[in-house]
Structure formats: structure tokens, C-alpha cells
Design a protein around this motif. Structure first.
Motif, PDB file in Angstrom:
ATOM      1  N   VAL A 184       0.838  -1.202   0.000  1.00 23.97           N
ATOM      2  CA  VAL A 184       0.000   0.000   0.000  1.00 23.97           C
ATOM      3  C   VAL A 184       0.873   1.252   0.000  1.00 23.97           C
ATOM      4  CG1 VAL A 184      -1.589   1.379   1.403  1.00 23.97           C
ATOM      5  CG2 VAL A 184      -2.044  -1.044   1.031  1.00 23.97           C
ATOM      6  N   ILE A 185       1.947   1.236   0.825  1.00 22.70           N
ATOM      7  CA  ILE A 185       2.861   2.382   0.860  1.00 22.70           C
ATOM      8  C   ILE A 185       3.484   2.606  -0.512  1.00 22.70           C
ATOM      9  CG2 ILE A 185       5.027   3.231   1.828  1.00 22.70           C
ATOM     10  CD1 ILE A 185       4.285   1.801   4.444  1.00 22.70           C
ATOM     11  N   GLY A 186       3.870   1.512  -1.183  1.00 27.85           N
ATOM     12  CA  GLY A 186       4.428   1.645  -2.521  1.00 27.85           C
ATOM     13  C   GLY A 186       3.437   2.250  -3.500  1.00 27.85           C
ATOM     14  N   LYS A 187       2.174   1.856  -3.396  1.00 33.80           N
ATOM     15  CA  LYS A 187       1.170   2.415  -4.293  1.00 33.80           C
ATOM     16  C   LYS A 187       0.936   3.892  -3.999  1.00 33.80           C
ATOM     17  CE  LYS A 187      -3.405   1.500  -6.167  1.00 33.80           C
ATOM     18  NZ  LYS A 187      -4.684   0.773  -6.016  1.00 33.80           N
ATOM     19  N   VAL A 188       0.971   4.257  -2.723  1.00 40.63           N
ATOM     20  CA  VAL A 188       0.825   5.675  -2.353  1.00 40.63           C
ATOM     21  C   VAL A 188       1.979   6.489  -2.933  1.00 40.63           C
ATOM     22  CG1 VAL A 188       0.867   7.292  -0.419  1.00 40.63           C
ATOM     23  CG2 VAL A 188      -0.530   5.227  -0.275  1.00 40.63           C
ATOM     24  N   ALA A 189       3.186   5.941  -2.854  1.00 39.73           N
ATOM     25  CA  ALA A 189       4.340   6.650  -3.405  1.00 39.73           C
ATOM     26  C   ALA A 189       4.183   6.844  -4.918  1.00 39.73           C
ATOM     27  CB  ALA A 189       5.629   5.871  -3.105  1.00 39.73           C
ATOM     28  N   ALA A 190       3.722   5.808  -5.620  1.00 37.46           N
ATOM     29  CA  ALA A 190       3.497   5.936  -7.066  1.00 37.46           C
ATOM     30  C   ALA A 190       2.434   6.992  -7.358  1.00 37.46           C
ATOM     31  CB  ALA A 190       3.074   4.583  -7.650  1.00 37.46           C
ATOM     32  N   LEU A 191       1.395   7.039  -6.519  1.00 38.28           N
ATOM     33  CA  LEU A 191       0.334   8.028  -6.707  1.00 38.28           C
ATOM     34  C   LEU A 191       0.862   9.445  -6.501  1.00 38.28           C
ATOM     35  CD1 LEU A 191      -2.699   8.517  -7.203  1.00 38.28           C
ATOM     36  CD2 LEU A 191      -3.045   8.374  -4.737  1.00 38.28           C
ATOM     37  N   ILE A 192       1.744   9.630  -5.518  1.00 35.58           N
ATOM     38  CA  ILE A 192       2.319  10.955  -5.275  1.00 35.58           C
ATOM     39  C   ILE A 192       3.153  11.398  -6.478  1.00 35.58           C
ATOM     40  CG2 ILE A 192       3.986  12.227  -3.865  1.00 35.58           C
ATOM     41  CD1 ILE A 192       3.029  10.554  -1.463  1.00 35.58           C
ATOM     42  N   VAL A 193       3.938  10.479  -7.027  1.00 35.32           N
ATOM     43  CA  VAL A 193       4.745  10.814  -8.208  1.00 35.32           C
ATOM     44  C   VAL A 193       3.837  11.188  -9.378  1.00 35.32           C
ATOM     45  CG1 VAL A 193       6.362   9.898  -9.912  1.00 35.32           C
ATOM     46  CG2 VAL A 193       6.689   9.389  -7.490  1.00 35.32           C
ATOM     47  N   LEU A 194       2.759  10.444  -9.557  1.00 41.41           N
ATOM     48  CA  LEU A 194       1.819  10.752 -10.639  1.00 41.41           C
ATOM     49  C   LEU A 194       1.165  12.115 -10.419  1.00 41.41           C
ATOM     50  CD1 LEU A 194       0.136   7.266 -11.122  1.00 41.41           C
ATOM     51  CD2 LEU A 194       1.624   8.451 -12.732  1.00 41.41           C
ATOM     52  N   GLY A 195       0.908  12.459  -9.165  1.00 36.18           N
ATOM     53  CA  GLY A 195       0.370  13.780  -8.864  1.00 36.18           C
ATOM     54  C   GLY A 195       1.341  14.889  -9.231  1.00 36.18           C
ATOM     55  N   LEU A 196       2.622  14.632  -8.997  1.00 41.74           N
ATOM     56  CA  LEU A 196       3.636  15.615  -9.370  1.00 41.74           C
ATOM     57  C   LEU A 196       3.732  15.772 -10.890  1.00 41.74           C
ATOM     58  CD1 LEU A 196       6.447  14.679  -6.814  1.00 41.74           C
ATOM     59  CD2 LEU A 196       4.905  16.647  -6.743  1.00 41.74           C
ATOM     60  N   PHE A 197       3.610  14.642 -11.604  1.00 45.09           N
ATOM     61  CA  PHE A 197       3.593  14.718 -13.069  1.00 45.09           C
ATOM     62  C   PHE A 197       2.411  15.566 -13.538  1.00 45.09           C
ATOM     63  CE2 PHE A 197       6.321  10.832 -13.390  1.00 45.09           C
ATOM     64  CZ  PHE A 197       7.251  11.363 -14.251  1.00 45.09           C
ATOM     65  N   GLY A 198       1.246  15.338 -12.940  1.00 42.92           N
ATOM     66  CA  GLY A 198       0.064  16.101 -13.323  1.00 42.92           C
ATOM     67  C   GLY A 198       0.227  17.584 -13.045  1.00 42.92           C
ATOM     68  N   ALA A 199       0.806  17.908 -11.876  1.00 40.02           N
ATOM     69  CA  ALA A 199       1.034  19.316 -11.553  1.00 40.02           C
ATOM     70  C   ALA A 199       2.005  19.958 -12.533  1.00 40.02           C
ATOM     71  CB  ALA A 199       1.567  19.428 -10.122  1.00 40.02           C
ATOM     72  N   MET A 200       3.033  19.211 -12.931  1.00 37.94           N
ATOM     73  CA  MET A 200       3.998  19.737 -13.902  1.00 37.94           C
ATOM     74  C   MET A 200       3.324  20.005 -15.250  1.00 37.94           C
ATOM     75  SD  MET A 200       7.501  17.933 -15.328  1.00 37.94           S
ATOM     76  CE  MET A 200       8.056  17.615 -13.671  1.00 37.94           C
ATOM     77  N   GLN A 201       2.431  19.102 -15.658  1.00 34.30           N
ATOM     78  CA  GLN A 201       1.721  19.310 -16.924  1.00 34.30           C
ATOM     79  C   GLN A 201       0.874  20.579 -16.880  1.00 34.30           C
ATOM     80  OE1 GLN A 201      -0.566  15.922 -18.154  1.00 34.30           O
ATOM     81  NE2 GLN A 201       1.160  14.509 -17.994  1.00 34.30           N
ATOM     82  N   ARG A 202       0.126  20.744 -15.780  1.00 38.95           N
ATOM     83  CA  ARG A 202      -0.813  21.865 -15.699  1.00 38.95           C
ATOM     84  C   ARG A 202      -0.098  23.204 -15.554  1.00 38.95           C
ATOM     85  NH1 ARG A 202      -6.142  20.741 -14.778  1.00 38.95           N
ATOM     86  NH2 ARG A 202      -6.445  22.780 -13.804  1.00 38.95           N
ATOM     87  N   THR A 203       0.965  23.229 -14.769  1.00 35.77           N
ATOM     88  CA  THR A 203       1.567  24.524 -14.423  1.00 35.77           C
ATOM     89  C   THR A 203       2.717  24.928 -15.344  1.00 35.77           C
ATOM     90  OG1 THR A 203       3.063  23.432 -12.870  1.00 35.77           O
ATOM     91  CG2 THR A 203       0.961  24.231 -11.996  1.00 35.77           C
ATOM     92  N   TRP A 204       3.320  23.974 -16.066  1.00 29.86           N
ATOM     93  CA  TRP A 204       4.498  24.332 -16.838  1.00 29.86           C
ATOM     94  C   TRP A 204       4.453  23.859 -18.291  1.00 29.86           C
ATOM     95  CZ3 TRP A 204       8.750  21.298 -18.758  1.00 29.86           C
ATOM     96  CH2 TRP A 204       9.794  22.078 -19.264  1.00 29.86           C
ATOM     97  N   LEU A 205       4.245  22.557 -18.493  1.00 31.43           N
ATOM     98  CA  LEU A 205       4.419  22.001 -19.818  1.00 31.43           C
ATOM     99  C   LEU A 205       3.402  22.522 -20.830  1.00 31.43           C
ATOM    100  CD1 LEU A 205       5.481  18.317 -19.216  1.00 31.43           C
ATOM    101  CD2 LEU A 205       6.762  20.104 -20.337  1.00 31.43           C
ATOM    102  N   ILE A 206       2.120  22.563 -20.427  1.00 30.79           N
ATOM    103  CA  ILE A 206       1.102  23.011 -21.378  1.00 30.79           C
ATOM    104  C   ILE A 206       1.344  24.465 -21.758  1.00 30.79           C
ATOM    105  CG2 ILE A 206      -1.366  23.449 -21.684  1.00 30.79           C
ATOM    106  CD1 ILE A 206      -1.921  20.977 -20.040  1.00 30.79           C
ATOM    107  N   GLY A 207       1.730  25.280 -20.779  1.00 29.85           N
ATOM    108  CA  GLY A 207       2.040  26.674 -21.089  1.00 29.85           C
ATOM    109  C   GLY A 207       3.227  26.809 -22.015  1.00 29.85           C
ATOM    110  N   ARG A 208       4.273  26.006 -21.796  1.00 32.74           N
ATOM    111  CA  ARG A 208       5.442  26.056 -22.671  1.00 32.74           C
ATOM    112  C   ARG A 208       5.101  25.575 -24.072  1.00 32.74           C
ATOM    113  NH1 ARG A 208      10.564  26.237 -20.419  1.00 32.74           N
ATOM    114  NH2 ARG A 208      11.209  26.256 -22.618  1.00 32.74           N
TER     115      ARG A 208
END
Length: 651
Positions: free
Chosen positions: A259-283
């Protein structure tokens, strides 16, 4: 194809590691089905999840992000058809391997093996579930190829959603505590994880079709869907882990570590999503060619982490949970019927201190409040005004809905008919009286931007639904009144009441039905949003009085009923506190007859006030017209009377 390859590679590698660590593929001492089943079953289940995602994601993007006038739309539906085919085949294999795993039967080609297999798929609950999933997925394969209308694809999407129900109901033992909460959590997790993963896979597979700058608006729309999915997946995942892990000290068990491993993967995916919304799409908007290649590499990395999460999820499904999934000891009558222990005696304070969280309605209310207030903020930022009382009414309505579906009423309604009736009256009368004045459709039309690229967003779908012939029929005041009152009799004096009480899916349907029928009726009387037919105020009051009388008669019929509703449920609960079941049922009838009429009286007062204000507005309009025309209408009328009088004198 780097993205799908990274997804599958990561998923299979992590699944094998998770099975080895969690013991999900360890041979059983008795009745072991063999290594093919032990390893093949979780792999097949993981492919079922990926197939479901590749069905749900493309359909959702086709409905909300892609233009039906472009090849991208048809290409997405082709992907959905392929995903549904994988979904069907993987479900069939999973059902077959589940049969081998449950029965311990060796594969053979004699009549006895075929007879056992047929019995498993037709008479055993888990076999029926996998058979239903396989058949629905096969149907989806055909429909995704055959249906290309955006409107009809809505119904295909609903069928895809229904296909997840059998899997969600397998998420926790039917006789164990927390079964309903587990079904909700797993169902939401499957749906939104599938939409999230399937949407991203679709964009990768459409990259050659989305030429030029077309990728930018599609990614923006997907990014919003992904953000919502991340929130729901995180909350539903926490709820599932809470039910199966139970306490923090159990996080060090093999199940807890996974479960901890899945939570860690989810956190990384959340960071990817934040990067897409705040930086990549704008660039990409500023310099699509320069950033594009990096963008695709990031998506491939994100898919790889989604594969990690998928592999861990499949491994967790085969790992023993720290909290037993079966009721310990000798279950009580209440535990056998509801899957939950009998709650303490109901007191007034426990209406507000005892909670039974329904994750579906918690999220519906939370998102409903957020998006409504976001619309109000958007209007204010561009200088438009929105009445504060409308927003207050909407928020209060959703807070009441949240309480009725999660608070003390929800916790005790399975044990006391009177509490069930109290919740019914609140859902069908009080909640709509608060929600309708919020005018959500009017707010949406003003706050949501109009699409111009041929795709349909929330605004287009709302307009299409409101203006459809079906909605016009249901919104007609007479039809709404018949549904409002008639459904009371049909519901309680038909098998629907048993289904809604015994089955969790029936219970969720009941809530939707009560709220919708109440909303349609209240909207026809005091609604601000436009409707096809609006009766005059005298007819509205007459209709309201008629429904009040029918509603009161319904309550009296329950009070005078000599038989007990669902005697094998309310009469067999083993309650030692509170009123006896028959007296409690009569109290429920009294609630329907008395307390249930209070919102109706408020409706009557509101209609009368609106009538008075309408007359006052008409009077002011006539006065302004008279001032503007120097009483031209009055002078013309007097001249007509004078001519008539003169003609009478001549005669």
C-alpha cells in the motif's frame, strides 16, 4: 508505442515483485491450482483493468475533449473498441482462472468439467460477476465500432460504467463489515483510475492524429479530467486502505508495505500532473515544436509510473489483508442482514455524532459545492453579479444532502423504518427545495465558456440535456407531480423497496431517484432555470395542494397498514432498543404525513410570494407604459365605451 510498452513492462515487473513479496503466488497446502493459475490470475486481472481503462478513457475524451468533425474522434472510438476487446478477452480468462482457483479442478475435456464450469458461471456469485463483465465488455466492443453519434455514445459510456459494478462488488467479502464502503471505494477507484490511465494512453495513441497545435486544447481538457481523477483515486484509495489495513502499526505487514508503494506511485503521478498543468502546457502553447519532444518523454515516464501503480494494485488483490474479510465469531442477526454490527441505541445526539460515510455522495456534494462556487467566482471576476442567496441556498442543499447520506440518518436507516422515512422526506422534499433556487443551469450557461471547435464541453451537454424531448417530458409540471407522488406508492408497495434496502446498488439508485423526482417537482413550481412549460400561479397552487393531499394520504396509509414492510428485515434485526418494528413503521407513516408536509408548506408560501411579486411587477410595467404613452390604452378604452354608449342611445 513507447508509452504503452513502458506501461506494460512496469506493470508486469512490479506485479511479479509484489506477488513474491506479499505472498500472493505462494502455493496453497491443500487444493493448490498450480503456478499457471497462481501467476496467471493476477496478470489476467491486471489486463482486465488496463482493458477497462482503454475503454473508459477514449470514450470520455470523445465525449468531452475531441471534435466529432475530425478524425481524432473516430480514431478514439477505434481505440475504445480495441480496449473493450482486450477487456472482454481478459475478463473471460480471469473468470476461467478464477474457477480453477476456487474449485481446485484440474483442466480436462470431459463432460464433468464442462458441467462444473457451467455451474460456476451460472450459479456461483463470483462466476456470475465475471460472466456479466465479459458479456458487457463484448457488447461494448461491438458498440464502439458501430456507434459514432456523440449523443448515443453517452449511453455506451454508461454501459462501460455499469461493466465495473460486478468487479466493484467483489472488492470486499459480502458478509464482512464495511462491505458497502468497500464497494463504493473500489468502484470509484476503478472508474477514475481507468479514466485517468485510459485518457493518457489515448492521447499517446492519437499523437499522429492530433496535428499541429490541436494537442494543446485536448491536453488542457484532459488535464482537468486527470486532476479530478487524481483527487478521487487518492480519496478512494485511502478509504480502501483504511478498511483493509485498519491501523498504522499494520502498515509494516506485506499488504501495508505494498500500500505504501502504491501511495508513493500516486504521489509521483500527482507531481507529473502538476507539472503538466503549471508548466508544460504553457510552454507548449508558447513554443510547441521545441517542447514537444520533452513533453512526450514525460508522458512515457508518467505511463511507466501508472504501470507501477497497476502492478501493485493487482498484487494487492492477491495479498492477504491485515484485517480479516470475514466476520469473526458468531455473527448477530444485524450483522448477517446488513454486514455491520448493530449500532447503539438511537438518541437525539447520535443523529449528529454517529456517521456512516458514503464516499460517492461525499464526493458528489464536495465537487458540487466547489464547481458552483468556482462559477460564481468566474462571474465576479469578469464583472457580472450573482445573487448571494442563490449560492447560499445551493450550498445548504448540498450540505443537507451530505448529512442525509453520511450522517446519523444514514447510519440508522437500515434498522429503523422511521429513520428511513425521515431520510426519504429529506431527500425528496427538503434537499430539492434548497437546490432549485440555486439555479445551477443558469449559472452554468453564464459561467462556462462556449466550445467552437466542434467538441462538446459541459455547457454543450447541459444545453443538449435540458432541451431534449425526454427532459421536456419529465419537466412538464403534471408529469413531475405524477412522478413525485406516484413513485411513493410504486416504491414502497413493490419489490423496489426490498431491492433498495437489501442491495447497496439499489440503495444508491434510491437516493438518486428521490432527489431527482423531488427536484423536477420543485423546479416546476418555483424554479429559476428555464423549463419548456411553466404553469400560471393559480395552477401551480392547485397542483401543489393536490400533491399535498396525495402525500398526506400516503402517510396515513402507512400508519393504518396492519402488515410490516420487509418483516424478514426490520422484524428480524434483533433490536433490543427503540420502538417495536410495527410501532416504528407507524411512526414512519406519521413522519411522511406530518414532517414531510413542512417543506410543502414552504413551497406554497414561496409560490404565493412569487405570485404577489409577479402581480406587482405587472402593475409597475403597466404604470410605466401609461406614463410613456400618456395613458393611450386607457383613453382608447374610454373612447370605445363612449362609442358603444352613443350607439345604444341612437338605437
Amino acid at each position: 508505442m513507447a508509452g504503452p510498452a513502458a506501461l506494460l513492462a512496469a506493470a508486469f515487473v512490479v506485479l511479479l515483485i509484489g506477488l513474491a513479496y506479499g505472498g500472493g503466488a505462494v502455493a496453497r497446502p491443500i487444493g493448490d491450482p498450480g503456478p499457471v493459475v497462481r501467476y496467471g490470475l493476477p496478470m489476467a486481472k491486471m489486463l482486465v483493468n488496463i482493458g477497462a481503462a482503454m475503454t473508459l478513457g477514449p470514450i470520455l475524451l470523445a465525449l468531452f475533449a475531441l471534435s466529432a468533425k475530425k478524425d481524432e474522434y473516430h480514431r478514439a472510438l477505434d481505440i475504445a473498441a480495441g480496449g473493450a476487446a482486450l477487456y472482454a478477452v481478459a475478463s473471460g480468462i480471469t473468470g476461467f482462472l478464477t474457477f480453477l482457483n476456487v474449485t481446485g479442478t484440474a483442466i480436462s475435456f470431459d463432460d464433468q468439467f464442462g458441467s462444473k464450469l457451467g455451474l460456476f458461471f451460472t450459479d456461483v456469485e463470483i462466476g456470475q460477476a465475471w460472466l456479466a463483465t465479459t458479456l458487457i465488455a463484448a457488447t461494448l466492443t461491438v458498440l464502439c465500432f458501430a456507434v459514432r453519434s456523440q449523443t448515443l455514445m453517452v449511453f455506451v459510456g454508461v454501459l462501460a460504467l455499469i461493466s465495473l459494478v460486478p468487479m466493484a462488488q467483489q472488492g470486499h467479502a459480502a458478509g464482512s463489515a464495511g462491505h458497502n464502503a468497500a464497494v463504493n471505494a473500489l468502484g470509484l477507484h476503478l472508474l477514475f483510475a481507468g479514466v485517468w490511465l485510459g485518457g493518457l494512453l489515448t492521447i499517446v495513441l492519437l499523437r499522429k492524429t492530433l496535428e499541429g497545435d490541436r494537442i494543446i486544447p485536448v491536453m488542457k481538457r484532459y488535464s482537468t479530467i486527470a486532476l479530478i481523477s487524481f483527487i478521487v483515486v487518492a480519496i478512494s484509495g485511502y478509504a480502501s486502505a483504511e478498511l483493509r489495513v485498519g491501523s498504522l502499526d499494520r502498515l509494516l505487514t506485506p499488504y501495508g508495505v505494498l500500500v505504501i508503494g502504491k501511495v508513493a506511485a500516486l504521489i509521483v503521478l500527482g507531481l507529473f500532473g502538476a507539472m503538466q498543468r503549471t508548466w508544460l502546457i504553457g510552454r507548449m502553447t508558447a513554443a510547441a515544436k521545441t517542447v514537444g519532444k520533452y513533453f512526450w518523454w514525460i508522458i512515457v515516464a508518467e505511463l511507466a509510473f501508472m504501470g507501477v501503480a497497476s502492478g501493485l494494485a493487482a498484487a494487492l488483490a492477491r495479498t492477504a489483508t491485515p484485517v480479516p474479510e470475514e466476520l469473526a465469531g458468531s455473527p448477530t442477526a444485524a450483522e448477517l442482514l446488513t454486514g455491520e454490527p448493530l449500532p447503539p441505541e438511537l438518541t437525539f445526539s447520535r443523529y449528529f455524532t454517529v456517521w456512516d460515510i458514503d464516499l460517492i455522495w461525499l464526493l458528489v456534494c464536495g465537487f458540487g459545492i466547489f464547481f458552483y462556487l468556482a462559477g460564481v467566482v468566474r462571474l465576479h471576476r469578469r464583472g457580472d453579479k450573482w445573487p448571494v442567496l442563490r449560492a447560499v441556498s445551493w450550498v445548504l442543499g448540498l450540505l443537507v444532502l451530505f448529512y442525509l447520506t453520511n450522517g446519523g440518518v444514514a447510519a440508522y436507516q437500515d434498522y429503523l423504518f422511521s429513520v428511513h422515512m425521515l431520510g426519504h422526506m429529506g431527500l425528496t422534499m427538503l434537499v430539492p427545495v434548497l437546490l432549485v433556487p440555486g439555479a445551477p443551469v443558469t449559472l452554468a450557461m453564464r459561467a462556462i465558456a462556449n466550445r467552437t471547435d466542434g467538441s462538446r464541453g459541459a455547457r454543450e451537454w447541459i444545453l443538449l440535456a435540458v432541451h431534449s424531448k425526454y427532459a421536456s417530458f419529465l419537466a412538464h409540471p403534471i408529469v413531475a407531480a405524477v412522478l413525485f407522488v406516484g413513485s411513493l406508492w410504486v416504491f414502497y408497495y413493490s419489490p423496489l423497496f426490498r431491492w433498495a434496502t437489501v442491495d447497496h446498488i439499489g440503495h444508491e439508485w434510491m437516493i438518486v431517484h428521490f432527489v431527482l423526482t423531488g427536484y423536477l417537482f420543485v423546479q416546476s413550481l418555483i424554479g429559476i432555470d428555464p423549463v419548456p412549460v411553466r404553469l400560471g400561479y393559480p395552477m401551480r397552487l392547485l397542483l401543489l395542494l393536490a400533491t399535498m393531499a396525495a402525500h398526506a394520504f400516503f402517510g396515513l396509509s402507512i400508519m393504518s397498514n396492519v402488515g410490516l414492510f420487509l418483516p424478514d428485515w426490520f422484524g428480524a434485526m434483533g433490536r433490543t432498543w427503540g420502538a417495536p418494528p410495527m410501532i416504528d413503521q407507524q411512526n414512519g407513516g406519521g413522519i411522511a404525513w406530518s414532517i414531510g408536509e413542512l417543506p410543502t408548506i414552504a413551497l406554497a408560501i414561496t409560490v404565493a410570494i412569487q405570485w404577489s411579486r409577479s402581480d406587482a411587477k405587472d402593475a409597475k410595467r403597466l404604470d410605466r407604459n401609461a406614463d410613456r404613452t400618456d395613458d393611450a390604452e386607457l383613453k382608447e378604452y374610454n373612447e370605445r365605451l363612449a362609442k358603444l354608449a352613443q350607439s345604444d342611445v341612437v338605437k
